[in-house]
Design a protein around this motif. Structure first.
Motif, mmCIF file in Angstrom:
data_model
loop_
_atom_site.group_PDB
_atom_site.id
_atom_site.type_symbol
_atom_site.label_atom_id
_atom_site.label_comp_id
_atom_site.label_asym_id
_atom_site.label_seq_id
_atom_site.Cartn_x
_atom_site.Cartn_y
_atom_site.Cartn_z
ATOM 1 N N THR A 37 0.834 -1.202 0.000
ATOM 2 C CA THR A 37 0.000 0.000 0.000
ATOM 3 C C THR A 37 0.868 1.252 0.000
ATOM 4 O O THR A 37 0.354 2.358 0.059
ATOM 5 N N ASN A 38 2.174 1.073 -0.072
ATOM 6 C CA ASN A 38 3.115 2.199 -0.122
ATOM 7 C C ASN A 38 3.865 2.168 -1.442
ATOM 8 O O ASN A 38 4.254 1.086 -1.911
ATOM 9 N N PRO A 39 4.090 3.341 -2.032
ATOM 10 C CA PRO A 39 4.848 3.380 -3.291
ATOM 11 C C PRO A 39 6.224 2.736 -3.122
ATOM 12 O O PRO A 39 6.874 2.890 -2.090
ATOM 13 N N ARG A 40 6.610 1.997 -4.141
ATOM 14 C CA ARG A 40 7.930 1.357 -4.152
ATOM 15 C C ARG A 40 8.655 1.763 -5.415
ATOM 16 O O ARG A 40 8.147 2.516 -6.220
ATOM 17 N N GLY A 41 9.830 1.238 -5.604
ATOM 18 C CA GLY A 41 10.629 1.575 -6.773
ATOM 19 C C GLY A 41 10.112 0.931 -8.047
ATOM 20 O O GLY A 41 9.227 0.074 -8.025
ATOM 21 N N LYS A 42 10.697 1.345 -9.143
ATOM 22 C CA LYS A 42 10.305 0.828 -10.451
ATOM 23 C C LYS A 42 10.539 -0.680 -10.531
ATOM 24 O O LYS A 42 9.758 -1.407 -11.132
ATOM 25 N N TYR A 43 11.625 -1.156 -9.935
ATOM 26 C CA TYR A 43 11.956 -2.576 -9.931
ATOM 27 C C TYR A 43 11.855 -3.097 -8.504
ATOM 28 O O TYR A 43 12.400 -2.496 -7.587
ATOM 29 N N VAL A 44 11.157 -4.197 -8.332
ATOM 30 C CA VAL A 44 11.001 -4.796 -7.014
ATOM 31 C C VAL A 44 11.800 -6.089 -7.001
ATOM 32 O O VAL A 44 11.598 -6.972 -7.830
ATOM 33 N N ILE A 45 12.724 -6.176 -6.059
ATOM 34 C CA ILE A 45 13.563 -7.369 -5.918
ATOM 35 C C ILE A 45 12.948 -8.254 -4.853
ATOM 36 O O ILE A 45 12.711 -7.809 -3.728
ATOM 37 N N GLN A 46 12.687 -9.492 -5.218
ATOM 38 C CA GLN A 46 12.121 -10.448 -4.266
ATOM 39 C C GLN A 46 13.141 -11.549 -4.012
ATOM 40 O O GLN A 46 13.763 -12.046 -4.942
ATOM 41 N N VAL A 47 13.295 -11.897 -2.743
ATOM 42 C CA VAL A 47 14.227 -12.947 -2.355
ATOM 43 C C VAL A 47 13.462 -13.981 -1.552
ATOM 44 O O VAL A 47 12.744 -13.646 -0.609
ATOM 45 N N CYS A 48 13.616 -15.222 -1.917
ATOM 46 C CA CYS A 48 12.962 -16.322 -1.224
ATOM 47 C C CYS A 48 13.476 -16.397 0.214
ATOM 48 O O CYS A 48 14.682 -16.326 0.464
ATOM 49 N N ASN A 67 19.886 -22.709 2.454
ATOM 50 C CA ASN A 67 20.894 -22.450 1.424
ATOM 51 C C ASN A 67 21.523 -21.080 1.574
ATOM 52 O O ASN A 67 22.133 -20.567 0.663
ATOM 53 N N ASP A 68 21.309 -20.448 2.721
ATOM 54 C CA ASP A 68 21.966 -19.189 3.061
ATOM 55 C C ASP A 68 21.517 -18.003 2.213
ATOM 56 O O ASP A 68 22.314 -17.152 1.851
ATOM 57 N N SER A 69 20.222 -17.924 1.887
ATOM 58 C CA SER A 69 19.715 -16.818 1.078
ATOM 59 C C SER A 69 19.867 -15.475 1.782
ATOM 60 O O SER A 69 19.866 -14.438 1.146
ATOM 61 N N PHE A 70 20.004 -15.471 3.092
ATOM 62 C CA PHE A 70 20.091 -14.203 3.806
ATOM 63 C C PHE A 70 21.390 -13.463 3.513
ATOM 64 O O PHE A 70 21.445 -12.260 3.629
ATOM 65 N N ASN A 71 22.436 -14.169 3.088
ATOM 66 C CA ASN A 71 23.628 -13.470 2.624
ATOM 67 C C ASN A 71 23.327 -12.709 1.338
ATOM 68 O O ASN A 71 23.894 -11.660 1.096
ATOM 69 N N VAL A 72 22.448 -13.245 0.511
ATOM 70 C CA VAL A 72 22.037 -12.556 -0.710
ATOM 71 C C VAL A 72 21.345 -11.247 -0.338
ATOM 72 O O VAL A 72 21.616 -10.197 -0.923
ATOM 73 N N ILE A 73 20.462 -11.302 0.637
ATOM 74 C CA ILE A 73 19.760 -10.097 1.066
ATOM 75 C C ILE A 73 20.750 -9.042 1.556
ATOM 76 O O ILE A 73 20.671 -7.883 1.156
#
Length: 115
Positions: A71-82, A90-96
């Motif tokens: 409900t809040n404006p975001r950027g043109k590109y939204v990055i989603q991380v599992c 698999n240590d995805s939090f290092n990616v974040i």
């Protein structure tokens, strides 16, 4: 995009779907993806609720359940991380951390250039 443009865009999206509430999520995702700032305003929530003949609170509960909707404006590109269990293992939090550091932005935030 001006408010009038958003209104026309919303009506264009709504026209694609039958007036059945089982199309709510698809509609919300479609509205979000059509807008450059990827968010759904209060007035759009009201109109969507009217269209599907459901309560605004139901629309809001669906939106709050899915992190891809905002409900809040975001950027043109939204990055989603599992962040589910297999990705966590698999240590995805290092990616974040890497992405946030590289873009100089907090998780859930928008870069200064609004991209």
């Amino acid at each position: 995009m001006q408010k009038g443009g958003n209104k026309m865009l919303l009506e264009k999206v709504l026209d694609k779907y039958p007036k059945r509430k089982d199309y709510l999520l698809e509609t919300l995702i479609d509205v979000d993806q059509e807008k450059e700032n990827h968010f759904i305003s209060e007035s759009e929530i009201t109109r969507i609720a009217e269209y599907f003949n459901i309560k605004e609170s139901h629309v809001c509960s669906v939106m709050s359940f899915y992190t891809l909707l905002s409900t809040n404006p975001r950027g043109k590109y939204v990055i989603q991380v599992c962040k589910d269990v297999p990705c966590y293992l698999n240590d995805s939090f290092n990616v974040i951390d890497t992405v946030c550091d590289f873009l100089n932005v907090e998780m859930g935030g928008t870069t200064k250039d609004k991209l």
